[in-house]
Motif scaffolding. Structure first.
Motif, PDB file in Angstrom:
ATOM      1  N   ARG A 114      32.438  24.885  28.269  1.00 12.55           N
ATOM      2  CA  ARG A 114      31.407  25.691  27.699  1.00 12.55           C
ATOM      3  C   ARG A 114      31.322  26.923  28.149  1.00 12.55           C
ATOM      4  O   ARG A 114      31.121  27.530  29.306  1.00 12.55           O
ATOM      5  N   ALA A 115      32.146  27.998  27.375  1.00  7.35           N
ATOM      6  CA  ALA A 115      32.515  29.176  27.669  1.00  7.35           C
ATOM      7  C   ALA A 115      31.491  30.129  27.618  1.00  7.35           C
ATOM      8  O   ALA A 115      31.080  31.170  28.383  1.00  7.35           O
ATOM      9  N   LEU A 116      30.685  29.966  26.616  1.00 10.34           N
ATOM     10  CA  LEU A 116      29.478  30.857  26.372  1.00 10.34           C
ATOM     11  C   LEU A 116      28.346  30.011  25.984  1.00 10.34           C
ATOM     12  O   LEU A 116      28.255  29.120  25.180  1.00 10.34           O
ATOM     13  N   CYS A 165      33.476  33.997  33.696  1.00  7.92           N
ATOM     14  CA  CYS A 165      32.303  33.760  33.361  1.00  7.92           C
ATOM     15  C   CYS A 165      32.097  34.129  31.674  1.00  7.92           C
ATOM     16  O   CYS A 165      30.968  33.846  31.112  1.00  7.92           O
ATOM     17  N   GLY A 166      32.986  34.377  30.957  1.00 10.87           N
ATOM     18  CA  GLY A 166      33.268  34.631  29.533  1.00 10.87           C
ATOM     19  C   GLY A 166      33.115  35.736  28.927  1.00 10.87           C
ATOM     20  O   GLY A 166      32.872  35.784  27.887  1.00 10.87           O
ATOM     21  N   LYS A 167      33.449  36.735  29.745  1.00  7.76           N
ATOM     22  CA  LYS A 167      33.352  38.077  29.331  1.00  7.76           C
ATOM     23  C   LYS A 167      34.393  38.406  28.019  1.00  7.76           C
ATOM     24  O   LYS A 167      34.234  38.782  26.942  1.00  7.76           O
ATOM     25  N   GLY A 225      28.993  31.694  31.567  1.00  8.15           N
ATOM     26  CA  GLY A 225      28.744  31.880  30.249  1.00  8.15           C
ATOM     27  C   GLY A 225      27.071  32.259  29.771  1.00  8.15           C
ATOM     28  O   GLY A 225      26.869  32.056  28.354  1.00  8.15           O
ATOM     29  N   ALA A 226      26.231  32.537  30.663  1.00  4.54           N
ATOM     30  CA  ALA A 226      24.944  32.896  30.213  1.00  4.54           C
ATOM     31  C   ALA A 226      24.703  34.423  30.452  1.00  4.54           C
ATOM     32  O   ALA A 226      25.098  34.935  31.600  1.00  4.54           O
ATOM     33  N   ASN A 233      22.236  33.442  19.801  1.00  5.08           N
ATOM     34  CA  ASN A 233      22.418  32.207  20.078  1.00  5.08           C
ATOM     35  C   ASN A 233      23.992  31.824  20.143  1.00  5.08           C
ATOM     36  O   ASN A 233      24.323  30.587  19.582  1.00  5.08           O
ATOM     37  N   ILE A 234      24.766  32.534  20.493  1.00  6.28           N
ATOM     38  CA  ILE A 234      26.202  32.208  20.236  1.00  6.28           C
ATOM     39  C   ILE A 234      26.708  31.438  21.371  1.00  6.28           C
ATOM     40  O   ILE A 234      26.407  31.521  22.616  1.00  6.28           O
TER      41      ILE A 234
END
Ligand SMILES: Nc1ncnc2c1ncn2[C@@H]1O[C@H](COP(=O)(O)OP(=O)(O)OP(=O)(O)O)[C@@H](O)[C@H]1O
Ligand SMILES: [Mg+2]
Length: 221
Positions: A19-21, A42-44, A217-218, A6-7
């Motif tokens: 909200r990056a992740l 996308c948050g990689k 982010g998901a 749940n990071i």
């Protein structure tokens, strides 16, 4: 080896919240070679930085090798990271006024070894990436692929159990990209190094054990 539950990561400025992740749960097994793909933004990198203890999550649980890291002081965190994790940055992050050998030696400076031992280990790491003949050069005197190989030598010099690589082949032509990929595959196979690699290249991703896709982010798929 790497446990994420749940990071979440939220970047806040006065006016904007990004909200990056979003609730990332992911386990990377010891000896696994995982790739991460997804569109720009996308948050990689955020995810890799959190795995590499370079950035803190806003929520969720992170364990590296069964150990929770959120209670560690900055100094303890730096020591833990230095011992466990080798990070390969997309933009190399080499220090231009230091010779190649001295760049590679840097992660060892925090350890209690002699200068002679450090030089020996750095030379061995450079040999592994095929750069023994460039030890006395400065980074500015190298090609992109050679700089990336120096960055890999620096990441592996302390024999970390985990390597995190942020688009290690992103700036390279396909021949050089393949060479870098061979080095990573060799480390994974021969030394059992756990590797997480961000890539934009489907072909590179296919050569790893498992692919995780991110979108906004998901995790998807
Ligand atoms: N320091 C920061 N402050 C505010 N927002 C940030 C910060 N760093 C990243 N972000 C935002 O978080 C999101 C994810 O960024 P990240 O760098 O993880 O993307 P990425 O998937 O690595 O993209 P790329 O493929 O372009 O490297 C982006 O929307 C970005 O704008
Ligand atoms: Mg990135």
């Amino acid at each position: 080896m790497i446990h994420l539950q749940n990071i979440e990561k939220v970047y806040r400025t006065d006016t904007i919240e990004t909200r990056a992740l979003n609730h990332i749960s992911l386990d990377v097994a010891k000896g696994e070679f995982l790739s991460i793909m997804g569109p720009s933004g996308c948050g990689k990198s955020t995810l890799l930085n959190i795995m590499g203890l370079l950035d803190e999550p806003s929520g969720g649980e992170l364990k590296i090798d069964e150990q929770k890291t959120d209670h560690l002081s900055d100094k303890e965190l730096a020591r833990f990271r230095n011992k466990k994790i080798g990070f390969i940055f997309q933009s190399y992050h080499l220090i231009n006024d230091l010779k190649v050998l001295d760049n590679v030696e840097l992660p060892l400076l925090y350890r209690s070894s002699t200068a002679r031992e450090r030089k020996g280990l750095a030379a061995t790491a450079l040999e592994k990436v095929g750069l023994s003949n460039r030890m006395k050069h400065f980074p500015t005197q190298l090609s992109g692929g050679q700089k990336q190989r120096v960055a890999i030598a620096r990441a592996i010099v302390g024999r970390p159990e985990i390597i995190l690589a942020d688009e290690p082949t992103g700036n390279l032509d396909s021949a050089m990209g393949n060479e870098i990929m061979e080095i990573l595959i060799g480390l994974n196979r021969n030394e059992g190094t756990t590797i997480v690699m961000v890539t934009h290249d489907e072909q590179m991703a296919r050569r790893t054990h498992r692919l995780v896709r991110l979108f906004d982010g998901a995790q998807v798929g």
